[in-house]
Design an enzyme around this catalytic site. Sequence first.
Site, PDB file in Angstrom:
ATOM      1  CG  ASN A   1      50.662  31.659  15.552  1.00 28.03           C
ATOM      2  OD1 ASN A   1      49.919  31.389  14.614  1.00 28.03           O
ATOM      3  ND2 ASN A   1      51.983  31.523  15.478  1.00 28.03           N
TER       4      ASN A   1
ATOM      5  CG  ASP B   1      58.663  36.360  17.179  1.00 23.55           C
ATOM      6  OD1 ASP B   1      59.024  36.130  16.008  1.00 23.55           O
ATOM      7  OD2 ASP B   1      57.827  37.225  17.478  1.00 23.55           O
TER       8      ASP B   1
ATOM      9  CE  LYS C   1      57.577  43.593  12.898  1.00 22.56           C
ATOM     10  NZ  LYS C   1      56.257  43.125  13.231  1.00 22.56           N
TER      11      LYS C   1
HETATM   12  N1  CTP Z   1      58.966  36.064  10.400  1.00 20.82           N
HETATM   13  C1  CTP Z   1      59.796  35.011  10.065  1.00 20.82           C
HETATM   14  N2  CTP Z   1      60.416  34.301  11.042  1.00 20.82           N
HETATM   15  C2  CTP Z   1      60.265  34.616  12.332  1.00 20.82           C
HETATM   16  C3  CTP Z   1      59.423  35.691  12.705  1.00 20.82           C
HETATM   17  C4  CTP Z   1      58.786  36.402  11.706  1.00 20.82           C
HETATM   18  O1  CTP Z   1      59.936  34.716   8.880  1.00 20.82           O
HETATM   19  N3  CTP Z   1      60.894  33.898  13.256  1.00 20.82           N
HETATM   20  C5  CTP Z   1      58.331  36.850   9.337  1.00 20.82           C
HETATM   21  C6  CTP Z   1      56.809  36.734   9.271  1.00 20.82           C
HETATM   22  O2  CTP Z   1      56.424  35.688   8.393  1.00 20.82           O
HETATM   23  C7  CTP Z   1      56.404  38.104   8.730  1.00 20.82           C
HETATM   24  C8  CTP Z   1      57.471  39.029   9.266  1.00 20.82           C
HETATM   25  O3  CTP Z   1      58.584  38.211   9.610  1.00 20.82           O
HETATM   26  O4  CTP Z   1      56.492  38.157   7.309  1.00 20.82           O
HETATM   27  C9  CTP Z   1      57.092  39.839  10.447  1.00 20.82           C
HETATM   28  O5  CTP Z   1      56.600  39.013  11.457  1.00 20.82           O
HETATM   29  P1  CTP Z   1      56.084  39.613  12.811  1.00 20.82           P
HETATM   30  O6  CTP Z   1      55.713  38.492  13.712  1.00 20.82           O
HETATM   31  O7  CTP Z   1      55.063  40.683  12.531  1.00 20.82           O
HETATM   32  O8  CTP Z   1      57.344  40.383  13.327  1.00 20.82           O
HETATM   33  P2  CTP Z   1      58.641  39.933  14.075  1.00 20.82           P
HETATM   34  O9  CTP Z   1      59.770  40.072  13.114  1.00 20.82           O
HETATM   35  O10 CTP Z   1      58.461  38.593  14.681  1.00 20.82           O
HETATM   36  O11 CTP Z   1      58.752  41.064  15.192  1.00 20.82           O
HETATM   37  P3  CTP Z   1      57.790  41.353  16.453  1.00 20.82           P
HETATM   38  O12 CTP Z   1      57.227  40.022  16.872  1.00 20.82           O
HETATM   39  O13 CTP Z   1      58.708  41.942  17.434  1.00 20.82           O
HETATM   40  O14 CTP Z   1      56.739  42.307  15.971  1.00 20.82           O
END
Ligand code: CTP
Length: 407
Positions: A218, A287, A347
């Site tokens: 990303n 993710d 979240k």
């Molecule tokens: N995060 C994490 N590990 C993952 C995904 C996210 O530690 N596998 C953490 C990120 O560092 C951030 C928070 O979770 O502090 C939210 O990340 P974000 O990408 O906005 O959300 P997601 O939990 O991945 O949900 P979505 O992608 O569905 O918005």
Amino acid sequence: MNESKKKFCVGLGVSGGIAAYKAIEVLRLLQKSDCEVQVAMTKHATEFIQPLTFRALTDSYVLVDDYEPNNPDPIAHINFSQNIDLLLIVPATANILAKLANGIADDFLTSTYLASTAPVMVAPAMNVTMWEHPTTQRNIETLKKDGVHFVEPVSGELACKTVGTGKLEDVENITSQALKLLNQRENNTSIQDLTGESFLITVGGTREAIDPVRFISNHSSGKMGFALAKAAKHRGAEVTVVKGKTSVEPPEDIKVVNGISAEEMCQGVMKELPNATVFVGAAAVADYRPKEIVTSKIKKEKKDSLTLELEKTPDILSTVSKNRHEGLMVIGFAAETNNVIEYAKSKMQKKNLDMVVANDITKKGAGFNTDTNIATIITQENQLDLPLMSKRDLANKILNEVIKLRN
Ligand code: CTP
């Protein structure tokens, strides 16, 4: 402006006087003294010296006018002003002093003056009669009351062949006064209010391998996470970062652990977690990852399309939260494109966080790879909506909220 390993970042303003060429020497001396210098010129200054000279010496576009067709940054005066530790104007003409004293912001330099919270130092140079004119003296008084620092002009033979006060002070003196102010300010602002805290921060983007050549990743630069690391260190905390791929270097004096994939980042975090008192998930963790990593390069022969099966990566933030020890504060980020506050709050509940920093990455000046951000800091009791600011300032706002939660 790039996050830099230089000690200070100085915005050098150049206004239109015969002494404009001396700003080049000031620039060189500052660069030699561990300063990154960014230059802003007035239109009149460009009559005396070409922006190209400064561009060559700083390796950055020199702005004269926000409205220039070539201007690479439409809100340049905001970005520029938020990232400097000092605005130093050399030389400062009677005209620019008058504009600054009266809040006139009709070009890049004067807009920067109004938009900046950094200290301002001016080194005036002009004809003696202009210097002594009651209007100029009145403007100087106003600016001094507003907190502007002056490197007073000296007496000598002026460009107009008259003798009197109005000659620019020696460049060495101007530079040493600027450095003195920067160092003083750094010592004063170095409040050690996070002494005893141990920050563990994930930074940057992860890379999930497809085969030995390709990966899924990303746009994360690591700027926000490193800004937090730097600010926390500066305020007395111990700091460890677990870093994925970043486009900027980590700050000095912090422990850096590499964790390029989500799995590696998670392992690095869990190993360091017992020593942490505050965990911040600032990384953009993928993710999903390919279910299988192909061991040799995937060839395209005979394949018109390719399907990758992806599986979920570990959610590091949730894992930390589930394994939290007594006293550990857990902070997450929520980078969203819509329903920002709603998603961020959900979240916070789902991942059991003490704080979430939400930002709408579709807004200009927010999100990936910028030096600025527009965020809302959400805790169980509070919601703090913040305007556009540098990532450094946002880092300090987040740390202020950490202190409040501790109390
Ligand atoms: N995060 C994490 N590990 C993952 C995904 C996210 O530690 N596998 C953490 C990120 O560092 C951030 C928070 O979770 O502090 C939210 O990340 P974000 O990408 O906005 O959300 P997601 O939990 O991945 O949900 P979505 O992608 O569905 O918005």
